[in-house]
Design an enzyme around this catalytic site. Sequence first.
Site, PDB file in Angstrom:
ATOM      1  N   GLU A 130      45.951 -32.306 -60.345  1.00  0.00           N
ATOM      2  CA  GLU A 130      45.150 -33.273 -59.568  1.00  0.00           C
ATOM      3  C   GLU A 130      43.696 -33.309 -60.012  1.00  0.00           C
ATOM      4  O   GLU A 130      43.003 -32.300 -60.016  1.00  0.00           O
ATOM      5  CB  GLU A 130      45.222 -32.887 -58.087  1.00  0.00           C
ATOM      6  N   HIS A 182      48.311 -38.137 -53.397  1.00  0.00           N
ATOM      7  CA  HIS A 182      47.660 -37.573 -52.229  1.00  0.00           C
ATOM      8  C   HIS A 182      47.041 -38.760 -51.521  1.00  0.00           C
ATOM      9  O   HIS A 182      45.962 -39.226 -51.895  1.00  0.00           O
ATOM     10  CB  HIS A 182      46.568 -36.569 -52.623  1.00  0.00           C
ATOM     11  N   ASP A 225      38.557 -37.209 -47.445  1.00  0.00           N
ATOM     12  CA  ASP A 225      39.717 -36.755 -46.673  1.00  0.00           C
ATOM     13  C   ASP A 225      39.826 -37.272 -45.246  1.00  0.00           C
ATOM     14  O   ASP A 225      40.290 -36.559 -44.370  1.00  0.00           O
ATOM     15  CB  ASP A 225      39.727 -35.223 -46.644  1.00  0.00           C
ATOM     16  N   LYS A 256      39.628 -35.052 -59.985  1.00  0.00           N
ATOM     17  CA  LYS A 256      38.606 -35.424 -59.006  1.00  0.00           C
ATOM     18  C   LYS A 256      37.405 -35.922 -59.786  1.00  0.00           C
ATOM     19  O   LYS A 256      37.157 -35.448 -60.902  1.00  0.00           O
ATOM     20  CB  LYS A 256      38.247 -34.171 -58.205  1.00  0.00           C
ATOM     21  N   ASP A 312      47.030 -36.206 -47.787  1.00  0.00           N
ATOM     22  CA  ASP A 312      45.973 -35.189 -47.887  1.00  0.00           C
ATOM     23  C   ASP A 312      44.729 -35.651 -47.142  1.00  0.00           C
ATOM     24  O   ASP A 312      43.858 -36.289 -47.711  1.00  0.00           O
ATOM     25  CB  ASP A 312      45.650 -34.927 -49.378  1.00  0.00           C
ATOM     26  N   TRP A 364      45.315 -28.018 -57.905  1.00  0.00           N
ATOM     27  CA  TRP A 364      43.970 -28.576 -57.804  1.00  0.00           C
ATOM     28  C   TRP A 364      42.984 -27.408 -57.856  1.00  0.00           C
ATOM     29  O   TRP A 364      43.188 -26.404 -57.175  1.00  0.00           O
ATOM     30  CB  TRP A 364      43.758 -29.357 -56.500  1.00  0.00           C
ATOM     31  N   ASP A 414      44.778 -38.597 -56.073  1.00  0.00           N
ATOM     32  CA  ASP A 414      44.281 -38.510 -54.699  1.00  0.00           C
ATOM     33  C   ASP A 414      43.404 -39.735 -54.460  1.00  0.00           C
ATOM     34  O   ASP A 414      42.464 -39.997 -55.218  1.00  0.00           O
ATOM     35  CB  ASP A 414      43.490 -37.210 -54.514  1.00  0.00           C
ATOM     36  N   ASP A 436      32.977 -38.194 -48.499  1.00  0.00           N
ATOM     37  CA  ASP A 436      34.144 -37.428 -48.062  1.00  0.00           C
ATOM     38  C   ASP A 436      35.412 -38.098 -48.578  1.00  0.00           C
ATOM     39  O   ASP A 436      35.522 -39.323 -48.567  1.00  0.00           O
ATOM     40  CB  ASP A 436      34.199 -37.343 -46.538  1.00  0.00           C
ATOM     41  N   HIS A 462      39.582 -39.452 -54.704  1.00  0.00           N
ATOM     42  CA  HIS A 462      38.993 -38.734 -55.828  1.00  0.00           C
ATOM     43  C   HIS A 462      38.479 -39.606 -56.959  1.00  0.00           C
ATOM     44  O   HIS A 462      38.398 -39.164 -58.104  1.00  0.00           O
ATOM     45  CB  HIS A 462      40.008 -37.725 -56.392  1.00  0.00           C
TER      46      HIS A 462
HETATM   47  C1  RNT Z   1      40.647 -31.324 -52.807  1.00  0.00           C
HETATM   48  C2  RNT Z   1      42.005 -31.822 -53.148  1.00  0.00           C
HETATM   49  C3  RNT Z   1      43.132 -30.955 -52.715  1.00  0.00           C
HETATM   50  C4  RNT Z   1      42.946 -30.384 -51.324  1.00  0.00           C
HETATM   51  C5  RNT Z   1      44.156 -29.708 -50.766  1.00  0.00           C
HETATM   52  C6  RNT Z   1      43.839 -28.833 -49.628  1.00  0.00           C
HETATM   53  O1  RNT Z   1      39.659 -32.177 -53.174  1.00  0.00           O
HETATM   54  O2  RNT Z   1      42.183 -33.115 -52.636  1.00  0.00           O
HETATM   55  O3  RNT Z   1      44.318 -31.640 -52.843  1.00  0.00           O
HETATM   56  O4  RNT Z   1      42.531 -31.354 -50.420  1.00  0.00           O
HETATM   57  O5  RNT Z   1      44.853 -29.107 -51.760  1.00  0.00           O
HETATM   58 ZN    ZN Z   2      44.167 -33.941 -52.778  1.00  0.00          ZN
END
Ligand code: RNT
Ligand code: ZN
Length: 422
Positions: free
Chosen positions: A229, A289, A299, A231, A329, A188, A262, A297, A265
Site C-alpha cells: 500500500e 482501502h 481516514d 501513500k 480503512d 503498509w 487507499d 486526514d 492516499h
Molecule cells: C495508513 C494506511 C494503513 C492503516 C491501517 C491501520 O495510512 O492507510 O492502511 O490505516 O493499516
Molecule cells: Zn489504508
Amino acid sequence: MQNKNRIEESYKIAKEMYKELGVDTDAAIKKLATIPVSVHCWQGDDVSGFENPDGPLSGGIQATGNYPGKARTPEELRTDMEKAFSLIPGKKRVNLHALYLETKGEKIDRDQIEPKHFENWVNWAKEQNLGLDFNPSLFSHPKADEGLTLSHPDEAIRNFWIEHVKRSRKISEYFGKELGTPSVMNIWIPDGFKDIPADRLGPRRRLKEALDEILTEKIDKQYHLDAVESKVFGIGSESYVVGSHEFYMGYGVKNDVLVCLDAGHFHPTEVISNKLSAMSLFVNEILLHVSRPVRWDSDHVIVLDDELMAIAQEIIRGDLLDRVHIGLDFFDASINRVAAWTIGTRNMFRALLMALVEPFDQMKAAEVDFDFTTRLAMLEELKSMPWQAVWDYYCMQQDVPVGLGWLEEVKKYEKDVLLKRV
Ligand code: RNT
Ligand code: ZN
C-alpha cells in the site's frame, strides 16, 4: 415487521421502473449478497490493539476524538463487531492487524508473533462464518519511532521488521488454511521524511530489497495473498514517502503481488476510481482501502459521495469483482464506533447496489455510437431512480434493520454495553 407491506410495495414499483430500463433488480440483489467486504477491526478501538492498548499511536496514524465506549479487550471488540454485523446486510470479512494478538499476558515482541496468538480470532471467525485478512503492524512501536522501518539504514532494525512481516505472512497463511478462503495480507509502512531528503533513492532501494527478502518464501495463493500500500504523504512524512505509488505499482507488476489503493492516499483531486481500469490491465489483483480523505486526514468514515459511487461503478462496469478485494480503512473516535462501522459498511454496499442496477450496456452502446447526449441523459436520470427501495427490500430480506432502524439498536447497545465501560 410493520413496514413489510410498504417495503414490498415500493420494491414492486422500483422493480418495474428498472425493468423498463432493462435492469433486473432481483438479479442485482442476488449478486450483491455474494460480494464480500472486508471490515477493519481497528475502527472499534482507534487502532490501539492489545499489545500496549494505552501506548501512543505513531507512524502518521492518528485517531482523534474521545467518544466513550471503545473496545478495550478482544472480547469487547469481537462483541462490538458482531453487533455492527447484525446491522449490515451481506457478506463480511474481518481485517486484523498484528497489534490485535492475544498472548495470555506474555510479552511477545513483533518479531515473535505466531499463529497461536490469533487462535481466538480464528475460532470466532469460524463460528461467525467470516473470512479473515491480515496486516503486519509497522508503527506504534519503539523500533518505528524514527519514522523508518523496512527502509531503515540500520540493518538490525530492518531485519527486525523483515522478521515481523515474514511471521505475519505465516499467520495470514494460517487464516487461509483454517477458514478456506485466502487471507489478503497488506503491507503498509510509515517510512518517510518530514523534510526534504538528500537521498531519495537509498531508502527505496532498501525497501525493495527488504520486500524481496520477505517474499522469498512462496506461499500458496489459495491461502494467502500479498499486497503493498502506497501513500503520497503522511503526518511526519510530508516531504517524502519511501513507498510511493510508482514504487509499489512497479513492485506489484514485477512481482505479481496485489497493489493496494487507499482512497485517502493520493493528491486531493486524484481519485482511485479512475485507476482501477488502467491498473486492471497490468496487475492481476487489486486491494482497496476504501476511505475518505478530508484535507490532511485520510481516514474519515465513508459517506455515499461521488467517489464512493464511482469506485463501485468501476468495479461493476469493469467486471472486476473477482480481481478487486474490497477492504475498508477509516477510523473515527468522535462518534459511536459501532455506528461508524455500520454507516461506512452499509454505504459501501449501497454504492455497490447502485452500480449493480445501472443499465451499463445501454450507456456503453450510446457511447460507442458517439451518442453522448443519450449517455449524459441516462446518467442523470439514474440519479433519481428508486434504488433506495431496492436497498430497503434487500435489507429486509437479509434480516437487518431497514432505513434508520439500525440507529435505535446502536443507541440501545450504547446504553446497555458501551457506556458501562469505564
Ligand atoms: C495508513 C494506511 C494503513 C492503516 C491501517 C491501520 O495510512 O492507510 O492502511 O490505516 O493499516
Ligand atoms: Zn489504508
